[in-house]
Design an enzyme around this catalytic site. Sequence first.
Site, PDB file in Angstrom:
ATOM      1  N   HIS A 139       0.797  -1.223   0.000  1.00 33.87           N
ATOM      2  CA  HIS A 139       0.000   0.000   0.000  1.00 33.87           C
ATOM      3  C   HIS A 139       0.832   1.277   0.000  1.00 33.87           C
ATOM      4  O   HIS A 139       0.254   2.369   0.010  1.00 33.87           O
ATOM      5  CB  HIS A 139      -0.914   0.038   1.222  1.00 33.87           C
ATOM      6  CG  HIS A 139      -2.122  -0.840   1.104  1.00 33.87           C
ATOM      7  ND1 HIS A 139      -3.268  -0.450   0.448  1.00 33.87           N
ATOM      8  CD2 HIS A 139      -2.359  -2.094   1.548  1.00 33.87           C
ATOM      9  CE1 HIS A 139      -4.163  -1.421   0.507  1.00 33.87           C
ATOM     10  NE2 HIS A 139      -3.636  -2.436   1.159  1.00 33.87           N
TER      11      HIS A 139
ATOM     12  N   LYS B 196      -8.899  13.356   4.394  1.00 35.52           N
ATOM     13  CA  LYS B 196      -7.951  12.253   4.398  1.00 35.52           C
ATOM     14  C   LYS B 196      -7.031  12.398   5.603  1.00 35.52           C
ATOM     15  O   LYS B 196      -7.019  13.427   6.269  1.00 35.52           O
ATOM     16  CB  LYS B 196      -7.141  12.168   3.104  1.00 35.52           C
ATOM     17  CG  LYS B 196      -6.519  13.475   2.663  1.00 35.52           C
ATOM     18  CD  LYS B 196      -5.850  13.327   1.295  1.00 35.52           C
ATOM     19  CE  LYS B 196      -6.848  13.301   0.175  1.00 35.52           C
ATOM     20  NZ  LYS B 196      -6.903  12.042  -0.532  1.00 35.52           N
ATOM     21  N   ARG B 197      -6.304  11.341   5.878  1.00 31.00           N
ATOM     22  CA  ARG B 197      -5.315  11.380   6.953  1.00 31.00           C
ATOM     23  C   ARG B 197      -4.386  12.583   6.755  1.00 31.00           C
ATOM     24  O   ARG B 197      -3.994  12.901   5.630  1.00 31.00           O
ATOM     25  CB  ARG B 197      -4.523  10.069   6.925  1.00 31.00           C
ATOM     26  CG  ARG B 197      -3.450   9.903   7.947  1.00 31.00           C
ATOM     27  CD  ARG B 197      -3.015   8.432   7.980  1.00 31.00           C
ATOM     28  NE  ARG B 197      -2.670   7.928   6.659  1.00 31.00           N
ATOM     29  CZ  ARG B 197      -1.434   7.931   6.152  1.00 31.00           C
ATOM     30  NH1 ARG B 197      -0.434   8.418   6.860  1.00 31.00           N
ATOM     31  NH2 ARG B 197      -1.217   7.414   4.961  1.00 31.00           N
TER      32      ARG B 197
ATOM     33  N   LYS C 220       0.388  14.264   1.665  1.00 30.05           N
ATOM     34  CA  LYS C 220      -0.958  14.525   1.152  1.00 30.05           C
ATOM     35  C   LYS C 220      -1.199  16.023   0.952  1.00 30.05           C
ATOM     36  O   LYS C 220      -2.192  16.421   0.351  1.00 30.05           O
ATOM     37  CB  LYS C 220      -2.003  13.912   2.084  1.00 30.05           C
ATOM     38  CG  LYS C 220      -1.937  12.381   2.093  1.00 30.05           C
ATOM     39  CD  LYS C 220      -2.946  11.764   3.030  1.00 30.05           C
ATOM     40  CE  LYS C 220      -2.821  10.250   3.107  1.00 30.05           C
ATOM     41  NZ  LYS C 220      -3.293   9.541   1.904  1.00 30.05           N
TER      42      LYS C 220
ATOM     43  N   LYS D 133     -14.644   7.786  -4.429  1.00 31.96           N
ATOM     44  CA  LYS D 133     -15.944   8.042  -3.798  1.00 31.96           C
ATOM     45  C   LYS D 133     -16.477   9.413  -4.179  1.00 31.96           C
ATOM     46  O   LYS D 133     -17.673   9.583  -4.472  1.00 31.96           O
ATOM     47  CB  LYS D 133     -15.809   7.931  -2.277  1.00 31.96           C
ATOM     48  CG  LYS D 133     -15.440   6.547  -1.791  1.00 31.96           C
ATOM     49  CD  LYS D 133     -14.861   6.586  -0.371  1.00 31.96           C
ATOM     50  CE  LYS D 133     -14.192   5.262  -0.042  1.00 31.96           C
ATOM     51  NZ  LYS D 133     -13.335   5.340   1.164  1.00 31.96           N
TER      52      LYS D 133
ATOM     53  N   THR E 170      -8.745   6.045  -2.347  1.00 33.50           N
ATOM     54  CA  THR E 170     -10.111   5.614  -2.651  1.00 33.50           C
ATOM     55  C   THR E 170     -11.091   6.751  -2.407  1.00 33.50           C
ATOM     56  O   THR E 170     -12.192   6.736  -2.948  1.00 33.50           O
ATOM     57  CB  THR E 170     -10.517   4.392  -1.810  1.00 33.50           C
ATOM     58  OG1 THR E 170     -10.279   4.654  -0.426  1.00 33.50           O
ATOM     59  CG2 THR E 170      -9.741   3.160  -2.244  1.00 33.50           C
TER      60      THR E 170
END
Length: 819
Positions: free
Chosen positions: A363, A554-555, A560, A666, A662
Amino acid sequence: MPPHPALPETVDGDIMRAAILAKLTYAVGKNPEVASQRDWFIATTLAVRDRIVERWMTSTRATYEAGRKRVYYLSLEFLIGRLLGDALMETGLTEPVRAALAGLGVDLEKLRQIEPDAALGNGGLGRLAACFMESMATLQIAAYGYGIRYDHGLFRQVIKDGWQHEYPENWLAFGNPWEFERPEVDYSVGFGGQVETIEAEDDEVKHIWKPEETVDAVAFDTPVTGWRARHVNTLRLWSARAPDAIRLDAFNQGDHVGALAARVRLEAISKVLYPSDATPAGLELRLRQEYFFVSASLQDIIRRHKQQHGDLRALPEKVAIQLNDTHPAIAIAELMRVLVDLEGFGWDEAWEITTAVFSYTNHTLLPEALESWPVPLMERLLPRHMQIIYLINALHLDLVRSRGEHDGRILSDLSLIDESHGRRVRMGNLAFVGSHKINGVSALHSDLVKRTLFHELDRFYPNRIVNKTNGITFRRWLYEANPGLTALLVDTCGDKVMDDPFALADFETAKDDAGVRDRFAAIRRAKKVELAKIIRERLECKVDPDALFDVQIKRIHEYKRQLLNILEIIALYDAIRANPTGNWVPRVKIFAGKAAASYQQAKLIIKLANDVARLVNRDPAVRGLLKVAFLPNYNVSLAEAIIPAADLSEQISTAGMEASGTGNMKLALNGALTIGTLDGANVEIKDHVGDDNIFIFGLTTEEVDARRRKGLDMADEIGRSPMLEEVLDALESGVFSPGDPARYAGLADAVRHHDYFMVAADFDAYYAKQRAVDARWRDRAAWWRSSIVNTARMGFFSSDRAIAEYASDIWDVPVPPVK
């Protein structure tokens, strides 16, 4: 909505009303007149669960009778969220239950809000596991999910004065009506001790591990229902129990606390997800957790196989075990221990069985996320496993040498033991060598896994690396989360859209239909009104549902790039104040996500988001054109509220660092347009929706690598960007932290002189692309055409498609065709 032929019998409101009242009386022990909302929730859940259990038993019997191969999905996380709405949707009982409760004066939607989110995961990895479990049931694959039943999960995030604080997530405080405790399914898991060797026949040496201490793993089962309840699988979670609840000798001597010390230490294994590993004790607890659930799961798998099939030589024909990341990778050494030490197999035959059974999903490419364990810790806690790993490594390196490789540096890279910074076991390398297939989770990621992370291993074990792009279950993220859009899809595409994800493609024919566009816009606005209410209740901040809702959920992690988003907010804020008469698009910038408890830089970014929000939201000069909202304690239920309300999806990670994502799927499924880099599954989303329906910016993976080789000091680039220079000056001068002017100096300095995550390098491109978003938003017809195209072209990103590919290419189990 179309008819839902989930249950063979006709189940109406009257039948469900009687079932709910029976549960209220005999299981909850309450009269309707005095029942609380929680009492009604428990009664309703138990009544629905009964219907699922019937299918669960049928599915289990059918699997045994047919002797089917089972898939076992080992994951440290399963982010399943609330289950009542999901169960009602899957079984087709939503309307009967709604009618039943209405007749009793109870509101179903209020009951759904009472259910706590199961605190069994953190982010994308755990939610992917949940989606995959649902799709395996939908495709009628016989499967078990195995993990840990955390008492408190990750943590409950509370924001105080802009700072993240962590508190226990007490999701089990009132029990869990979905699960079945299985006290008879109880396995002993050992730690520490020593390994004895004894001479056996034919000069063979047998190894006997005698653990110093043991803990019991007790099973708790939750049924996982597939679409239309045609098949139900099992999520089996392990809870740690001390063999002795109390030391009576110590208790009777007055040491009442010490008498419980051993129990507390052992049962800590299933208390918290991802305990901090900043201390030696925390590091040891993490390893204990991973071995605990792996050992219990393998004991359970082997017991079941022996009971049904007998011969363990048939294990690869009847068992497929998927390792969800490196957390369960110790399973490879554990299965070898069981086969060689306990079952009497020769090493070569045991290894052949092991590699045929296991497959591994990678991952991440991030070094800190690729687990490695100090050799001294492994030798002390799992001494026999360390011996086995040494032998696996020796035979593995012998194979490499036999194929002509003698370069010391390459052999060091290929080794399962990292000798560079204190000896550590590389769990990624162990998972690779011990599996027959290794998959990345997007086309780009799988390519990078092959070219970078496992480049040398791929040379010596060719054809093991395959791609399996992630997917999401449309049942949860469209049909349940966005019933208004689902009804529009059914009206436009027909009932087939409920069963065939690729039937969404027919929705694109309506992109030029003004009536459909207007209806889509009205559905979105209604969801934005609901989200605006949540923002006002939780943050005391009023936002305009007619503004563009710009979402990054998100985290919180530097790669990110929430920081890039916040810097653009500051630049936009400055631009609005400097040109108050400009044609600005009203925006609401929405953040949600947790930072790891020990990740100080990420927690500082959360503080910055909240400090910027406080200043921007209160500034009358902005006139409400820009609002910022950081919603605390992000979980599945909050995601279900945010995603259908999002207009713009922020997928802005540094190129080459996000494995897949993901959340991007969505959001696009619900019609949000993506602004993002060419990273992870964004690449494939772009290929599917087309360049005109996505906003791509920034450096590519190759350009990021080239820039890093050139150096990370961005002073020259920043000097050529007056806008970014002004934003960083504001951070450094304390504009957003007047009580602590130096608070963000380190963040600004990192962007200026050590920009590993390319925030400065991509800033101008990001700001410009956001203005392109503004232009598209002003053209309402163009925006909603793109929104329709995004939803219509998301069929590929169904978890049904992903699981069908796993089944055929990795697990070798039959599934119905996914169109």
